[in-house]
Design an enzyme around this catalytic site. Structure first.
Site, PDB file in Angstrom:
ATOM      1  N   ASP A   1       0.830  -1.204   0.000  1.00  0.00           N
ATOM      2  CA  ASP A   1       0.000   0.000   0.000  1.00  0.00           C
ATOM      3  C   ASP A   1       0.870   1.262   0.000  1.00  0.00           C
ATOM      4  O   ASP A   1       0.744   2.122   0.866  1.00  0.00           O
ATOM      5  CB  ASP A   1      -0.941  -0.003   1.206  1.00  0.00           C
ATOM      6  CG  ASP A   1      -1.905  -1.191   1.185  1.00  0.00           C
ATOM      7  OD1 ASP A   1      -3.093  -0.984   0.942  1.00  0.00           O
ATOM      8  OD2 ASP A   1      -1.451  -2.337   1.398  1.00  0.00           O
TER       9      ASP A   1
ATOM     10  N   ASN B   1      -6.696  -3.908  -4.548  1.00  0.00           N
ATOM     11  CA  ASN B   1      -7.945  -3.359  -5.089  1.00  0.00           C
ATOM     12  C   ASN B   1      -7.722  -2.077  -5.879  1.00  0.00           C
ATOM     13  O   ASN B   1      -8.451  -1.794  -6.845  1.00  0.00           O
ATOM     14  CB  ASN B   1      -8.949  -3.109  -3.965  1.00  0.00           C
ATOM     15  CG  ASN B   1      -8.403  -2.254  -2.841  1.00  0.00           C
ATOM     16  OD1 ASN B   1      -7.418  -2.610  -2.212  1.00  0.00           O
ATOM     17  ND2 ASN B   1      -9.041  -1.122  -2.580  1.00  0.00           N
TER      18      ASN B   1
ATOM     19  N   HIS C   1     -11.819  -3.148   6.958  1.00  0.00           N
ATOM     20  CA  HIS C   1     -11.845  -4.284   6.029  1.00  0.00           C
ATOM     21  C   HIS C   1     -12.112  -5.616   6.713  1.00  0.00           C
ATOM     22  O   HIS C   1     -11.624  -6.657   6.275  1.00  0.00           O
ATOM     23  CB  HIS C   1     -10.541  -4.341   5.236  1.00  0.00           C
ATOM     24  CG  HIS C   1     -10.248  -3.090   4.457  1.00  0.00           C
ATOM     25  ND1 HIS C   1     -11.098  -2.612   3.488  1.00  0.00           N
ATOM     26  CD2 HIS C   1      -9.213  -2.217   4.525  1.00  0.00           C
ATOM     27  CE1 HIS C   1     -10.599  -1.501   2.981  1.00  0.00           C
ATOM     28  NE2 HIS C   1      -9.460  -1.228   3.596  1.00  0.00           N
TER      29      HIS C   1
ATOM     30  N   HIS D   1      -3.553  -4.076   2.446  1.00  0.00           N
ATOM     31  CA  HIS D   1      -4.964  -3.641   2.464  1.00  0.00           C
ATOM     32  C   HIS D   1      -5.340  -2.835   3.692  1.00  0.00           C
ATOM     33  O   HIS D   1      -5.875  -1.720   3.577  1.00  0.00           O
ATOM     34  CB  HIS D   1      -5.878  -4.857   2.315  1.00  0.00           C
ATOM     35  CG  HIS D   1      -7.260  -4.532   1.827  1.00  0.00           C
ATOM     36  ND1 HIS D   1      -7.503  -3.588   0.846  1.00  0.00           N
ATOM     37  CD2 HIS D   1      -8.477  -5.046   2.161  1.00  0.00           C
ATOM     38  CE1 HIS D   1      -8.798  -3.527   0.606  1.00  0.00           C
ATOM     39  NE2 HIS D   1      -9.414  -4.401   1.393  1.00  0.00           N
ATOM     40  N   VAL D   2      -5.117  -3.377   4.886  1.00  0.00           N
ATOM     41  CA  VAL D   2      -5.363  -2.633   6.123  1.00  0.00           C
ATOM     42  C   VAL D   2      -4.156  -1.740   6.370  1.00  0.00           C
ATOM     43  O   VAL D   2      -3.022  -2.227   6.430  1.00  0.00           O
ATOM     44  CB  VAL D   2      -5.580  -3.587   7.309  1.00  0.00           C
ATOM     45  CG1 VAL D   2      -5.720  -2.792   8.605  1.00  0.00           C
ATOM     46  CG2 VAL D   2      -6.803  -4.452   7.074  1.00  0.00           C
TER      47      VAL D   2
END
Length: 440
Positions: A151, A211, A304, A331-332
């Protein structure tokens, strides 16, 4: 096309993009205010000058050099050698390009070089002109060190993370999804490529999708077009049919790069490929088995929650049967490390799960955790940072996490990890492994 029709089309695209983006937001989680995005006052390039240079592994003793030129006639050649300015070898590659609404990419080059010697610095030049770059190949045997950060994005925190990684003596960078945060604005893919070039041109960057790479527009654009064109990984070399999932081996480590955003149920191509790939792993030759994907299965942050349950239900039995040692996810936007865990609870023969989606994205940190802390959660903190995994030998590895707020030598979390291959777990699970991995 008249002006009114054009405006209606733009409004439709904007609405579709907004809907697609919102689909990934958990109902009970509110993002903090965004961080400041970096500005890129780089000078313009000559049309044939290589831009956004990055390298990746491409099968045994080979590496793939990728770059972009504005000149569509620039050749996809790489000249290389072990001395500055002396290129004793030359390789011819391939090129591609893509269009995305009103954006047209430059010419995207991918050239595989090799065979290469291990632990060796090579000097190389792309397209027959322009600046000289250098890369270092990974070692043939343990020890090997991985830098890990997911990320990333393009903020001041990203720059801090990259500066910290640059001080780390690592062999390969692992990135479990969400690279550029371009989010449909294709020029941001270009600025991300420029931002990471100093590091990504010198060490192999092995990435998988998140994503924010999807960028699909219903009825107009399929997903992952930009990602697949720019960041080609060794999927063909590992027998995969998709750039969204693949595997590679380095030193004594087999690494699975899985796709959270492509089909993963037991009838999917990814599931079939994973099962076949795991069945071929030789734990005598590669005693360590790692897995990377974007959406965490074990997550005590409020952000999430539950998003990885489907993939976990389908694939966790495969990873457990094969004896995966460590799972790295993103993601997190925070950090969390588990104990060895399987099927929702601590298990000495399970995998250590590490969420490291704290590379520096513009959406901010995910600061809220669920309480009480689950028994499998060993350490958790919402700070930007990166991880370092040093696998010393066939039995022991050292994991450390480094906050951006601290100096690089400071370890904010650290743990020794013993391989499952040396613990007796693989012998205990031999029958389960054969049944799950070998049977149709």
């Amino acid at each position: 096309m008249d002006y009114q029709t054009l405006m209606l089309k733009l409004a439709l695209i904007t609405a579709l993009i907004s809907a697609a983006s919102c689909a990934y937001t958990a109902d009970d989680y509110v993002r903090p205010k965004p961080r400041q995005v970096l500005h890129f006052p780089w000078p313009s390039h000559h049309s044939s000058e290589p831009q956004q240079v990055h390298v990746s592994l491409a099968g045994e003793n080979h590496m793939r050099v990728s770059w972009i030129t504005d000149d569509s006639f620039a050749p996809s050649i790489v000249e290389y050698g072990t001395s500055p300015g002396q290129y004793t070898s030359r390789a011819q590659g391939e090129s591609t390009s893509y269009s995305y609404i009103f954006y047209s990419s430059g010419k995207i080059h991918h050239t595989v070089i090799g065979p290469l010697d291990h632990s060796t610095v090579y000097f190389y030049r792309c397209g027959g002109e322009g600046p000289e770059f250098h890369l270092r190949t990974p070692p043939a045997q343990l020890p090997v060190t991985f830098a890990v950060a997911g990320d990333l994005g393009q903020t001041g925190w990203t720059k801090s993370t990259l500066d910290h990684i640059d001080q780390c003596k690592y062999d390969i960078h692992l990135l479990p999804g969400d690279l550029s945060y371009a989010d449909y604005i294709q020029r941001k893919w270009d600025t991300f490529g420029e931002l990471v070039q100093p590091l990504a041109s010198a060490r192999a960057w092995m990435v998988t999708e998140g994503n924010h790479e999807k960028e699909s527009i219903p009825f107009l654009k399929d997903g992952f077009q930009s990602y697949n064109a720019r960041w080609k990984m060794p999927f063909e070399e590992s027998g995969s049919t998709s750039n969204l999932y693949y595997s590679f081996e380095v030193a004594g480590v087999h690494v699975l790069m899985l796709g959270s955003y492509t089909d993963y149920d037991e009838y999917s191509d990814q599931y079939s490929w994973l099962k076949a790939d795991l069945a071929k792993v030789d734990r005598e030759r590669t005693p360590w088995l790692l897995a990377l994907f974007h959406v965490p299965w074990y997550n005590s942050n409020t952000a999430h929650q539950g998003e990885g349950e489907g993939m976990m239900a389908a694939m966790e039995p495969l990873l457990h049967a094969a004896g995966v040692d460590i799972v790295l996810t993103g993601h997190v936007h925070a950090y969390e490390r588990s104990t060895r865990v399987y099927n929702g609870k601590s298990d000495p023969c399970g995998a250590v799960h590490i969420t490291i989606g704290d590379g520096g994205n513009n959406e901010g940190l995910a600061r809220r955790y669920k309480n009480p802390q689950p028994e499998w959660s060993a350490f958790r903190e919402a700070s930007f940072g990166h991880g370092e995994l040093r696998i010393l030998n066939s039995t022991h590895a050292y994991w450390s996490w480094h906050r951006n707020d601290d100096d690089e030598p400071v370890r904010s979390d650290a743990v020794w990890i013993t391989s499952l291959a040396s613990s007796g777990c693989l012998r205990e699970k031999a029958h389960e492994s054969r049944k799950i991995l070998m049977e149709p």
